[in-house]
Design a protein around this motif. Structure first.
Motif, PDB file in Angstrom:
ATOM      1  N   GLN A   1       5.940 -19.136  -2.187  1.00  0.00           N
ATOM      2  CA  GLN A   1       5.365 -18.409  -3.312  1.00  0.00           C
ATOM      3  C   GLN A   1       4.395 -19.286  -4.096  1.00  0.00           C
ATOM      4  O   GLN A   1       3.329 -18.828  -4.528  1.00  0.00           O
ATOM      5  CB  GLN A   1       6.482 -17.912  -4.231  1.00  0.00           C
ATOM      6  CG  GLN A   1       7.348 -16.821  -3.621  1.00  0.00           C
ATOM      7  CD  GLN A   1       8.475 -16.388  -4.533  1.00  0.00           C
ATOM      8  OE1 GLN A   1       8.632 -16.897  -5.645  1.00  0.00           O
ATOM      9  NE2 GLN A   1       9.283 -15.436  -4.073  1.00  0.00           N
ATOM     10  N   GLN A   2       4.741 -20.552  -4.258  1.00  0.00           N
ATOM     11  CA  GLN A   2       3.857 -21.489  -4.952  1.00  0.00           C
ATOM     12  C   GLN A   2       2.550 -21.658  -4.174  1.00  0.00           C
ATOM     13  O   GLN A   2       1.460 -21.685  -4.765  1.00  0.00           O
ATOM     14  CB  GLN A   2       4.553 -22.838  -5.122  1.00  0.00           C
ATOM     15  CG  GLN A   2       3.743 -23.864  -5.896  1.00  0.00           C
ATOM     16  CD  GLN A   2       4.495 -25.179  -6.057  1.00  0.00           C
ATOM     17  OE1 GLN A   2       5.533 -25.383  -5.445  1.00  0.00           O
ATOM     18  NE2 GLN A   2       3.962 -26.068  -6.889  1.00  0.00           N
ATOM     19  N   GLN A   3       2.655 -21.782  -2.863  1.00  0.00           N
ATOM     20  CA  GLN A   3       1.464 -21.916  -2.041  1.00  0.00           C
ATOM     21  C   GLN A   3       0.622 -20.635  -2.087  1.00  0.00           C
ATOM     22  O   GLN A   3      -0.620 -20.707  -2.062  1.00  0.00           O
ATOM     23  CB  GLN A   3       1.854 -22.246  -0.601  1.00  0.00           C
ATOM     24  CG  GLN A   3       2.471 -23.623  -0.438  1.00  0.00           C
ATOM     25  CD  GLN A   3       2.890 -23.917   0.993  1.00  0.00           C
ATOM     26  OE1 GLN A   3       2.768 -23.081   1.891  1.00  0.00           O
ATOM     27  NE2 GLN A   3       3.420 -25.123   1.213  1.00  0.00           N
ATOM     28  N   TYR A   4       1.272 -19.487  -2.160  1.00  0.00           N
ATOM     29  CA  TYR A   4       0.551 -18.216  -2.246  1.00  0.00           C
ATOM     30  C   TYR A   4      -0.251 -18.145  -3.544  1.00  0.00           C
ATOM     31  O   TYR A   4      -1.438 -17.780  -3.535  1.00  0.00           O
ATOM     32  CB  TYR A   4       1.528 -17.045  -2.171  1.00  0.00           C
ATOM     33  CG  TYR A   4       0.856 -15.691  -2.260  1.00  0.00           C
ATOM     34  CD1 TYR A   4       0.394 -15.053  -1.119  1.00  0.00           C
ATOM     35  CD2 TYR A   4       0.670 -15.058  -3.490  1.00  0.00           C
ATOM     36  CE1 TYR A   4      -0.234 -13.813  -1.188  1.00  0.00           C
ATOM     37  CE2 TYR A   4       0.045 -13.823  -3.578  1.00  0.00           C
ATOM     38  CZ  TYR A   4      -0.402 -13.216  -2.428  1.00  0.00           C
ATOM     39  OH  TYR A   4      -1.036 -11.982  -2.515  1.00  0.00           O
ATOM     40  N   ARG A   5       0.376 -18.484  -4.673  1.00  0.00           N
ATOM     41  CA  ARG A   5      -0.315 -18.412  -5.964  1.00  0.00           C
ATOM     42  C   ARG A   5      -1.401 -19.481  -6.080  1.00  0.00           C
ATOM     43  O   ARG A   5      -2.412 -19.275  -6.756  1.00  0.00           O
ATOM     44  CB  ARG A   5       0.694 -18.527  -7.097  1.00  0.00           C
ATOM     45  CG  ARG A   5       1.627 -17.313  -7.214  1.00  0.00           C
ATOM     46  CD  ARG A   5       2.394 -17.294  -8.518  1.00  0.00           C
ATOM     47  NE  ARG A   5       3.116 -16.036  -8.681  1.00  0.00           N
ATOM     48  CZ  ARG A   5       4.402 -15.866  -8.421  1.00  0.00           C
ATOM     49  NH1 ARG A   5       5.120 -16.889  -7.977  1.00  0.00           N
ATOM     50  NH2 ARG A   5       4.981 -14.699  -8.587  1.00  0.00           N
ATOM     51  N   ALA A   6      -1.182 -20.614  -5.424  1.00  0.00           N
ATOM     52  CA  ALA A   6      -2.219 -21.648  -5.419  1.00  0.00           C
ATOM     53  C   ALA A   6      -3.466 -21.165  -4.684  1.00  0.00           C
ATOM     54  O   ALA A   6      -4.590 -21.539  -5.026  1.00  0.00           O
ATOM     55  CB  ALA A   6      -1.687 -22.921  -4.760  1.00  0.00           C
TER      56      ALA A   6
ATOM     57  N   PRO B   1      10.589 -20.259  -2.846  1.00  0.00           N
ATOM     58  CA  PRO B   1       9.738 -20.678  -3.969  1.00  0.00           C
ATOM     59  C   PRO B   1       8.545 -21.509  -3.504  1.00  0.00           C
ATOM     60  O   PRO B   1       7.466 -21.452  -4.102  1.00  0.00           O
ATOM     61  CB  PRO B   1      10.686 -21.499  -4.841  1.00  0.00           C
ATOM     62  CG  PRO B   1      12.059 -21.042  -4.462  1.00  0.00           C
ATOM     63  CD  PRO B   1      11.975 -20.723  -3.007  1.00  0.00           C
ATOM     64  N   VAL B   2       8.738 -22.298  -2.453  1.00  0.00           N
ATOM     65  CA  VAL B   2       7.651 -23.135  -1.938  1.00  0.00           C
ATOM     66  C   VAL B   2       6.519 -22.267  -1.400  1.00  0.00           C
ATOM     67  O   VAL B   2       5.339 -22.507  -1.697  1.00  0.00           O
ATOM     68  CB  VAL B   2       8.165 -24.080  -0.826  1.00  0.00           C
ATOM     69  CG1 VAL B   2       7.009 -24.859  -0.205  1.00  0.00           C
ATOM     70  CG2 VAL B   2       9.197 -25.044  -1.388  1.00  0.00           C
TER      71      VAL B   2
ATOM     72  N   GLU C   1       9.796 -13.249 -13.288  1.00  0.00           N
ATOM     73  CA  GLU C   1       8.402 -13.634 -13.433  1.00  0.00           C
ATOM     74  C   GLU C   1       7.494 -12.552 -12.878  1.00  0.00           C
ATOM     75  O   GLU C   1       6.461 -12.227 -13.446  1.00  0.00           O
ATOM     76  CB  GLU C   1       8.167 -14.958 -12.685  1.00  0.00           C
ATOM     77  CG  GLU C   1       6.736 -15.463 -12.789  1.00  0.00           C
ATOM     78  CD  GLU C   1       6.545 -16.767 -12.032  1.00  0.00           C
ATOM     79  OE1 GLU C   1       5.392 -17.240 -11.932  1.00  0.00           O
ATOM     80  OE2 GLU C   1       7.546 -17.310 -11.537  1.00  0.00           O
ATOM     81  N   GLU C   2       7.901 -11.944 -11.756  1.00  0.00           N
ATOM     82  CA  GLU C   2       7.083 -10.901 -11.154  1.00  0.00           C
ATOM     83  C   GLU C   2       7.115  -9.642 -11.997  1.00  0.00           C
ATOM     84  O   GLU C   2       6.099  -8.994 -12.197  1.00  0.00           O
ATOM     85  CB  GLU C   2       7.571 -10.617  -9.744  1.00  0.00           C
ATOM     86  CG  GLU C   2       6.740  -9.586  -9.030  1.00  0.00           C
ATOM     87  CD  GLU C   2       7.130  -9.456  -7.574  1.00  0.00           C
ATOM     88  OE1 GLU C   2       6.893  -8.370  -6.990  1.00  0.00           O
ATOM     89  OE2 GLU C   2       7.661 -10.427  -7.014  1.00  0.00           O
TER      90      GLU C   2
ATOM     91  N   LYS D   1      -2.639 -17.805  -9.915  1.00  0.00           N
ATOM     92  CA  LYS D   1      -1.307 -17.835 -10.514  1.00  0.00           C
ATOM     93  C   LYS D   1      -0.889 -16.490 -11.082  1.00  0.00           C
ATOM     94  O   LYS D   1       0.312 -16.214 -11.221  1.00  0.00           O
ATOM     95  CB  LYS D   1      -1.257 -18.896 -11.616  1.00  0.00           C
ATOM     96  CG  LYS D   1      -1.414 -20.323 -11.110  1.00  0.00           C
ATOM     97  CD  LYS D   1      -1.299 -21.322 -12.240  1.00  0.00           C
ATOM     98  CE  LYS D   1      -1.438 -22.753 -11.711  1.00  0.00           C
ATOM     99  NZ  LYS D   1      -1.323 -23.757 -12.805  1.00  0.00           N
TER     100      LYS D   1
END
Length: 274
Positions: free
Chosen positions: A77-82, A74-75, A3-4, A86
């Protein structure tokens, strides 16, 4: 990290980004060895600031917590993109994680050398012990606050701030120690040259990512990496000036002799023997 990879607009810039990252990893990793080898050959750690070592271990441990969490979780990373968007790349490269692991290990080895080699009355200062205790205490408080909410990005960002602060202050004891002695004996200049090269490579890695993304968000999203680069470059230049311009004539003076003189008469200036 498919994805990156797909988020990069230019394959050439991505390759350059990885190359700069691994260049910084290699030279920064190698930079730990001249000091370890110097200590081993002299069977002494006299001239090496113990405050620097304690600060350095705290700094690299905090940085490892940040890098490993943001890269592998992943958790997080999800918080970072939030928080940052995205489309934003995770601002931690594989080389950052590898460097942090290696740095903690080599700093621990250097601390072990302090225990087994000649120290010439040197010790960790009370201010250094207080600052280090406060830093780890702050990390514990952050963990207690973040745990109920699961705000892991906020937690590791706190550790990132800790490592930035420790980077800002960790070189000060060694720079002051060199100034007091009017000498850099016992402090490896090879370490500094390599560290400076790594800082420059790390900074350019951030620049390349910003060029590709047409954004400076990766700078604000990873102030730790930016701070690490700028602070390392600043102090490394200072150490180069000390070693080659200010105190080159002191290189033939044994640091053990200086420390013995200072212990006997603290009022005697370091350059009194000349």
């Amino acid at each position: 990290m498919a994805e990156e990879d797909a988020a990069w607009h230019s394959s050439a810039l991505y390759i350059l980004y990885l190359t700069l990252g691994w260049f910084a990893f290699v030279v920064w990793s190698i930079s730990f060895y001249p000091q370890v080898i110097l200590n081993y050959r002299r069977k002494s750690v006299a001239g090496l600031s113990f405050d620097f070592l304690v600060f350095n271990f705290t700094k690299h441990s905090s940085y490892l917590i940040y890098n490993a969490s943001l890269y592998f979780s992943p958790v997080v990373q999800q918080q970072y993109r939030a928080k940052y968007g995205k489309s934003e790349l995770i601002p931690v490269a594989p080389s950052d994680v590898a460097f942090s692991i290696h740095a903690v290990l080599l700093t621990a080895i250097t601390l072990f050398q302090v225990l087994i080699y000649e120290r010439s009355h040197q010790r960790v200062s009370r201010p250094a012990i207080t600052i280090t205790t406060f830093a780890w205490g702050a990390g514990l408080v952050l963990l207690i606050i973040a745990w109920p909410k699961g705000d892991w990005l906020w937690l590791i960002s706190g550790f990132n701030i800790i490592q930035v602060i420790m980077t800002a202050i960790k070189y000060i004891p060694q720079a002051w120690f060199n100034y007091q002695r009017k000498s850099t004996v016992g402090w490896s200049i090879g370490n500094i040259i390599l560290d400076l090269s790594g800082g420059v490579g790390n900074l350019f890695q951030l620049v390349i990512q910003s060029i590709d993304q047409h954004s400076v968000q990766n700078f604000t999203g990873n102030v730790g990496k930016l701070g690490l680069s700028l602070e390392s470059i600043f102090f490394d230049i200072l150490f180069v000036v000390q070693h080659y311009l200010l105190y080159p004539e002191r290189e033939d003076i044994k640091v053990d002799e200086y420390l013995e003189i200072e212990e006997a008469d603290p009022e005697t200036p370091a350059h009194s023997s000349h």
